[in-house]
Design an enzyme around this catalytic site. Structure first.
Site, PDB file in Angstrom:
ATOM      1  N   THR A 181       0.861  -1.188   0.000  1.00 10.58           N
ATOM      2  CA  THR A 181       0.000   0.000   0.000  1.00 10.58           C
ATOM      3  C   THR A 181       0.893   1.231   0.000  1.00 10.58           C
ATOM      4  O   THR A 181       1.954   1.217   0.612  1.00 10.58           O
ATOM      5  CB  THR A 181      -0.876  -0.021   1.271  1.00 10.58           C
ATOM      6  OG1 THR A 181      -1.858  -1.032   1.111  1.00 10.58           O
ATOM      7  CG2 THR A 181      -1.556   1.310   1.541  1.00 10.58           C
ATOM      8  N   THR A 238      -0.511   1.576   7.115  1.00 13.90           N
ATOM      9  CA  THR A 238      -0.513   0.357   6.313  1.00 13.90           C
ATOM     10  C   THR A 238      -0.471  -0.831   7.252  1.00 13.90           C
ATOM     11  O   THR A 238       0.106  -0.764   8.339  1.00 13.90           O
ATOM     12  CB  THR A 238       0.662   0.319   5.316  1.00 13.90           C
ATOM     13  OG1 THR A 238       0.569  -0.873   4.537  1.00 13.90           O
ATOM     14  CG2 THR A 238       2.008   0.348   6.027  1.00 13.90           C
ATOM     15  N   GLY A 239      -1.112  -1.906   6.856  1.00  9.94           N
ATOM     16  CA  GLY A 239      -1.202  -3.093   7.701  1.00  9.94           C
ATOM     17  C   GLY A 239      -2.548  -3.755   7.461  1.00  9.94           C
ATOM     18  O   GLY A 239      -3.241  -3.425   6.507  1.00  9.94           O
ATOM     19  N   GLY A 261      -6.034  -4.032   7.495  1.00  8.97           N
ATOM     20  CA  GLY A 261      -6.999  -2.941   7.623  1.00  8.97           C
ATOM     21  C   GLY A 261      -8.077  -3.125   8.669  1.00  8.97           C
ATOM     22  O   GLY A 261      -8.477  -2.166   9.329  1.00  8.97           O
ATOM     23  N   GLY A 320     -11.181  -1.825   3.316  1.00 10.92           N
ATOM     24  CA  GLY A 320     -10.139  -1.795   4.344  1.00 10.92           C
ATOM     25  C   GLY A 320     -10.070  -0.435   5.014  1.00 10.92           C
ATOM     26  O   GLY A 320     -10.993   0.381   4.906  1.00 10.92           O
ATOM     27  N   ASP A 321      -8.981  -0.189   5.702  1.00 15.60           N
ATOM     28  CA  ASP A 321      -8.833   1.072   6.426  1.00 15.60           C
ATOM     29  C   ASP A 321      -8.397   2.227   5.536  1.00 15.60           C
ATOM     30  O   ASP A 321      -8.654   3.386   5.866  1.00 15.60           O
ATOM     31  CB  ASP A 321      -7.794   0.912   7.550  1.00 15.60           C
ATOM     32  CG  ASP A 321      -6.423   0.546   6.992  1.00 15.60           C
ATOM     33  OD1 ASP A 321      -6.363  -0.345   6.121  1.00 15.60           O
ATOM     34  OD2 ASP A 321      -5.426   1.145   7.417  1.00 15.60           O
TER      35      ASP A 321
HETATM   36  N1  ASP Z   1      -4.315  -1.486   4.916  1.00 19.99           N
HETATM   37  C1  ASP Z   1      -4.581  -2.069   3.641  1.00 19.99           C
HETATM   38  C2  ASP Z   1      -5.915  -2.794   3.686  1.00 19.99           C
HETATM   39  O1  ASP Z   1      -6.216  -3.432   4.663  1.00 19.99           O
HETATM   40  C3  ASP Z   1      -3.552  -3.019   3.187  1.00 19.99           C
HETATM   41  C4  ASP Z   1      -2.140  -2.543   3.308  1.00 19.99           C
HETATM   42  O2  ASP Z   1      -1.839  -1.641   4.059  1.00 19.99           O
HETATM   43  O3  ASP Z   1      -1.279  -3.078   2.612  1.00 19.99           O
HETATM   44  O4  ASP Z   1      -6.623  -2.741   2.716  1.00 19.99           O
END
Ligand code: ASP
Length: 202
Positions: free
Chosen positions: A129, A180-181, A183, A159-160
């Site tokens: 992301t 990022t992480g 979500g 997602g977030d």
């Molecule tokens: N946060 C993003 C999601 O959950 C994914 C990511 O950060 O890579 O959609």
């Protein structure tokens, strides 16, 4: 840096930076976006301006090259802050956003991840992301995030990243954040807003 040095706004810098990353297939955003369980691409992006806390976001966008630019249009040119799916695409079209053929998103790296997830039948990989925060010469902050979400996510999963207060936040009084992480965890605790709130009230 070039945008800010030339006196551009923090929002301009965030959009310019994320647009570049959206064109690079190395990242899970724009061109390199991951595949959903159904083998398509549903893109999420958001942007927020610290000066007045105006913001714009889109989720489940299909067929547009720069989701972050569409999110910016939502912020600047609509009375709303969040559009989804076909409605987001309609809005993008009305604003003259640059379309992209489905083939534009067919990248080898994302497809290999998809095949691995398909084998296990589970949502997993969540890397790549893109996000950007900027502080301009006027002292204003902005934050933006763009993603394809998580490989093998279910239809319509959000997602977030496009959720203001979870994956993105900017307020001149405190901070600018792009997360990022995984979500779902970020939404459950409104991570970005919580960090801001601790700074504000602490
Ligand atoms: N946060 C993003 C999601 O959950 C994914 C990511 O950060 O890579 O959609």
């Amino acid at each position: 840096g070039a945008v800010l040095n030339a006196g551009g706004t923090a929002v301009d810098a965030v959009v310019a930076t994320i647009s570049l990353l959206e064109d690079d297939s190395l990242f899970n955003a724009g061109r390199g976006a991951v595949y959903t369980a159904e083998g398509v691409h549903e893109l999420d992006a958001s942007i927020m301006r610290g000066e007045d806390r105006n913001c714009g976001a889109i989720t489940g966008l299909q067929g547009y090259r720069h989701p972050i630019a569409v999110a910016r249009e939502v912020m600047d040119r609509s009375e709303h802050v969040f559009f989804s799916g076909p409605g987001a695409a309609r809005f993008a079209e009305q604003q003259g956003a640059e379309p992209a053929e489905e083939g534009w998103f067919d990248t080898q790296k994302a497809h290999a991840r998809y095949l691995r997830a398909l084998k296990r039948d589970t949502t997993r990989e969540k890397f790549g992301t893109v996000g950007c925060v900027a502080l301009d010469t006027e002292g204003h902050l902005a934050a933006g995030t763009s993603t394809g979400g998580m490989t093998y996510k279910r239809h319509g999963r959000i997602g977030d990243s496009p959720v203001i207060g979870a994956g993105t936040w900017a307020d001149d009084r405190t901070c600018a954040i792009s997360a990022t992480g995984w979500g779902e965890y970020f939404i459950r605790t409104a991570v970005a807003h919580d960090i801001h709130a601790r700074m504000l009230h602490g």
